[in-house]
Design a protein around this motif. Structure first.
Motif, PDB file in Angstrom:
ATOM      1  N   THR A 259      -3.915  -9.377   2.919  1.00 25.84           N
ATOM      2  CA  THR A 259      -4.249  -8.120   2.248  1.00 25.84           C
ATOM      3  C   THR A 259      -4.194  -8.338   0.734  1.00 25.84           C
ATOM      4  OG1 THR A 259      -1.942  -7.448   2.284  1.00 25.84           O
ATOM      5  CG2 THR A 259      -3.311  -6.710   4.127  1.00 25.84           C
TER       6      THR A 259
ATOM      7  N   GLU B  63       0.804  -1.216   0.000  1.00 26.38           N
ATOM      8  CA  GLU B  63       0.000   0.000   0.000  1.00 26.38           C
ATOM      9  C   GLU B  63       0.847   1.281   0.000  1.00 26.38           C
ATOM     10  OE1 GLU B  63      -3.053   0.244   2.959  1.00 26.38           O
ATOM     11  OE2 GLU B  63      -3.528   2.318   2.444  1.00 26.38           O
TER      12      GLU B  63
ATOM     13  N   GLU C  37      -0.732  -8.992  -0.471  1.00 27.10           N
ATOM     14  CA  GLU C  37      -0.227 -10.302  -0.025  1.00 27.10           C
ATOM     15  C   GLU C  37      -0.782 -11.440  -0.885  1.00 27.10           C
ATOM     16  OE1 GLU C  37       0.420  -9.266   4.743  1.00 27.10           O
ATOM     17  OE2 GLU C  37      -1.449 -10.200   4.057  1.00 27.10           O
TER      18      GLU C  37
END
Lengths: 423, 256
Positions: B77, A367, B80
């Motif tokens: 996530t 992110e 991931e």
């Protein structure tokens, strides 16, 4: 009699998110009507201390700027000012320190607001940077303002004149760092046929308050590239005015800003097309993050009745990275002649696009790196337009540093140093 | 040899009127090298399955499990999941202005492999893969998906599938909107990836057309958020002739 017309208005990409105001025409935004009617003067008596309700101050934190509204400012660089002024000039470039009575000063327009007129009346000595006729120095000339800790408590004034004589070509960078409470005028005089780039970088530390009136006059067939980069400081308010004095002139105004929590960054531009066949391009882009981050962009363009063949376009884009930040964006276009080549503006403020984030993360990109890519991408094209390698590199580094801060907000880490992403 | 196992998967999507149940108990097991086609009428939940597997935040898994070689995918996530070997070729690839294709590919490859690809071989590999998919080399310098035509976007998705070498690739209506030439080029890319990497493929499609180019081992018919019928390639042929009418008609009362 002023006819106010919007020729083109590209709002297709504007995002209505509440943190955004947008007045499409001068008539609706400016209670005092045409920009041409706004009072300009060298006299303190003519332009009173604002209350904050005036059109040109309505977005500004006037209480925080208060120290710069009064007379009695110390000249930056003088003993006790706490501000050091350093000039590193290219060999061909002449640098002088002159008294306020020097005949070359005060020739590019007149102050148009209270800080402008206060700055004009306060300075005792000015820095004059002259690029001689037909000189084309390869090196960048830099003027640095460094404020020390004490400088914040000593409101100061500065006056810089950058003069490119006939057919000269040069780059001048004006840099600001440290802490100061500084009210500044930058006069820019681009003589016939000259090509000048002026870059003003506001890289202040926390606590700095800086107002700056840039006033440029652009001669026949002359070209000015005017770049404003604002990253640091508590309050930064830069008001660049550009006025064409001869046909065939061109101005490119580029701005890039990144506001953090409780920072106020305001850029108000005015391009005055007073003569025929001139071209102006305004592109400002900003990112905001953190609660209380506030940016203001106002772009006024006036095409006077005699300015036939004018070609103008202005654009402002804002990228809101976190909640609690506010971007105001107001383009105003006044057109007094129908005989123009083109006139338009666009303004859009959008939140960070979660679909972009998802796309990048779905390719394995973490992110923090994904956000970095998107924000870098947002600024990339604009950075390339600056055309001054040393400034571009610094900018990229500054954006990285800003992003480190936002990553700590997003990941909830207090200390950005714990970031482990290798760059 | 890898296995992707979906068990009793229930997924809802957030709407203005509150959460809406889309998937109502999906069971599916894919192993390396297999190609499973998921077919079904519009609104049956095919694309929801794709997005939920990739971890799109709009979709909530309300019950069920997804495991990749025993690892809990749903606990991962989005990034991931990609690094674990899942790849989603999106139906509507997103524009990322100012980020060049070259930079994007290198950044993603580095993230997936855990180390930067070797400079020289990577350049060659990208060039070759782009050539195979008839992607002009000038694309490297363009912003990701910005100004790409529909066909260019899909070829760019398959380019990634070939370069990132996932264990499992979910192709979400990659064929929709493609003309025959583009469909063939994209299909060749998928078949190359199957040959070279033994990737397991979940091929989501509304039409049978792409199955002429990519041969499925199994066909699943999706209706109203679950698998209504399963079979081999012959099931696709039957759908070609009969359409989805019989499923839609049968499913309607059940959904009330």
């Amino acid at each position: 009699m002023t006819a106010t017309t919007d020729l083109t208005t590209d709002h297709s990409r504007a995002v209505a998110d509440g943190a955004h105001t947008h007045s499409p025409g001068a008539a609706s935004a400016a209670p005092q009507g045409s920009r041409a009617e706004r009072l300009t003067s060298f006299s303190l008596d003519d332009i009173p201390v604002p209350t904050g309700r005036e059109e040109e101050w309505r977005f500004s934190p006037v209480a925080r700027i208060q120290p710069l509204f009064d007379g009695g400012l110390v000249t930056a660089g003088a003993d006790g000012s706490g501000v050091r002024v350093t000039v590193e000039a290219a060999p061909e470039v002449k640098v002088e320190t002159v008294g306020r009575d020097d005949a070359r000063l005060g020739r590019a327009g007149k102050p148009g607001d209270r800080t402008g007129v206060t700055a004009w009346n306060a300075f005792t000595e000015a820095t004059v940077v002259t690029v001689p006729a037909e000189a084309t120095p390869a090196d960048v000339t830099s003027v640095r303002f460094d404020g020390d800790q004490g400088a914040a408590a000593v409101p100061s004034a500065a006056h810089v004149l950058v003069k490119a004589e006939r057919h000269a070509e040069a780059v001048v960078v004006i840099d600001h760092a440290g802490v100061a409470t500084l009210n500044q005028t930058v006069e820019i005089d681009v003589a016939d046929g000259a090509h000048l780039t002026v870059v003003s970088v506001q890289d202040w530390a926390d606590g700095a308050v800086h107002t700056s009136s840039h006033r440029a006059r652009i001669g026949r067939d002359a070209k000015l590239k005017h770049v404003v980069v604002t990253f640091g400081g508590d309050v930064v308010r830069v008001t660049p005015d550009a006025e064409f004095t001869g046909e065939g002139g061109e101005v490119e105004m580029v701005g890039l800003y990144f506001a953090d929590s409780d920072q106020h960054q305001e850029h108000r531009l005015f391009v005055d097309h007073a003569v025929p066949r001139c071209k102006s391009r305004v592109t400002y882009k900003g990112a905001l993050q953190g609660s209380g981050a506030h940016t203001v962009w106002v772009g006024d363009v006036l095409i006077q009745a005699e300015a036939e063949g004018t070609d103008t376009y202005e654009l402002n884009r804002n990228l809101v990275l976190t909640d609690g930040a506010r971007a105001d964006s107001v383009p105003n276009l006044e057109i007094e002649t129908g005989e123009i080549d083109g006139a338009g503006h666009a303004s859009a403020t959008g939140r960070f696009d979660d679909e972009q984030l998802f796309y990048l993360m779905a390719r394995g990109i973490p992110e923090t790196d994904a956000r970095r890519l998107v924000v870098r991408g947002f600024f990339a094209e604009l950075i390339q337009e600056i055309g001054v390698a040393s400034v571009e590199e610094r900018l990229i580094a500054s954006i990285e540093a800003e992003l480190e801060k936002s990553m700590s907000v997003i990941t909830g880490e207090a200390d950005p140093a714990t970031e482990t992403d290798a760059e | 040899m890898s296995t992707l196992e979906i068990r009793d998967l229930h997924v809802s999507v957030e709407t203005k009127e509150g959460p809406k149940q889309i998937l109502r108990g999906v069971d599916l097991t894919i192993t390396s090298g297999q190609t499973h086609a998921i077919m079904g009428p519009n609104g049956s939940g095919k694309s929801t399955l794709a997005s939920a597997l990739a971890g799109h935040p709009k979709y909530q898994v309300t019950s069920g499990t997804v495991t990749l070689d025993g690892e809990d995918v749903l606990a991962m996530t989005v990034d991931e999941r990609a690094r674990a070997g899942l790849f989603l070729a999106m139906q509507y690839p997103v524009e990322v202005p100012g980020v060049s294709v070259a930079n994007f590919l290198r950044t993603a490859k580095t993230a997936i492999d855990g180390e930067a690809p070797k400079l020289r071989t990577w350049g060659k590999e990208v060039k070759e893969a782009m050539g195979n998919l008839r992607i002009d080399s000038a694309f490297s310098e363009r912003s990701v998906n910005e100004g790409f035509s529909g066909g260019e976007k899909k070829r760019h998705e398959i380019l990634q599938m070939e370069l990132f070498k996932p264990h499992f690739a979910i192709l979400d209506e990659t064929d929709s909107g493609l003309d025959v030439d583009a469909l063939r080029i994209v299909s060749e890319g998928v078949n190359r990836a199957k040959e070279n990497t033994d990737v397991g493929v979940l091929l989501i499609t509304h039409y049978t057309r792409i199955l002429r180019y990519i041969k499925p081992d199994f066909v699943h018919v999706f209706v109203d958020g679950r698998i209504a019928e399963e079979g081999g390639p012959e099931l696709a042929e039957r759908l070609e002739e009969e359409g989805y009418d019989k499923y839609v008609g049968a499913a309607a009362p059940a959904s009330v």
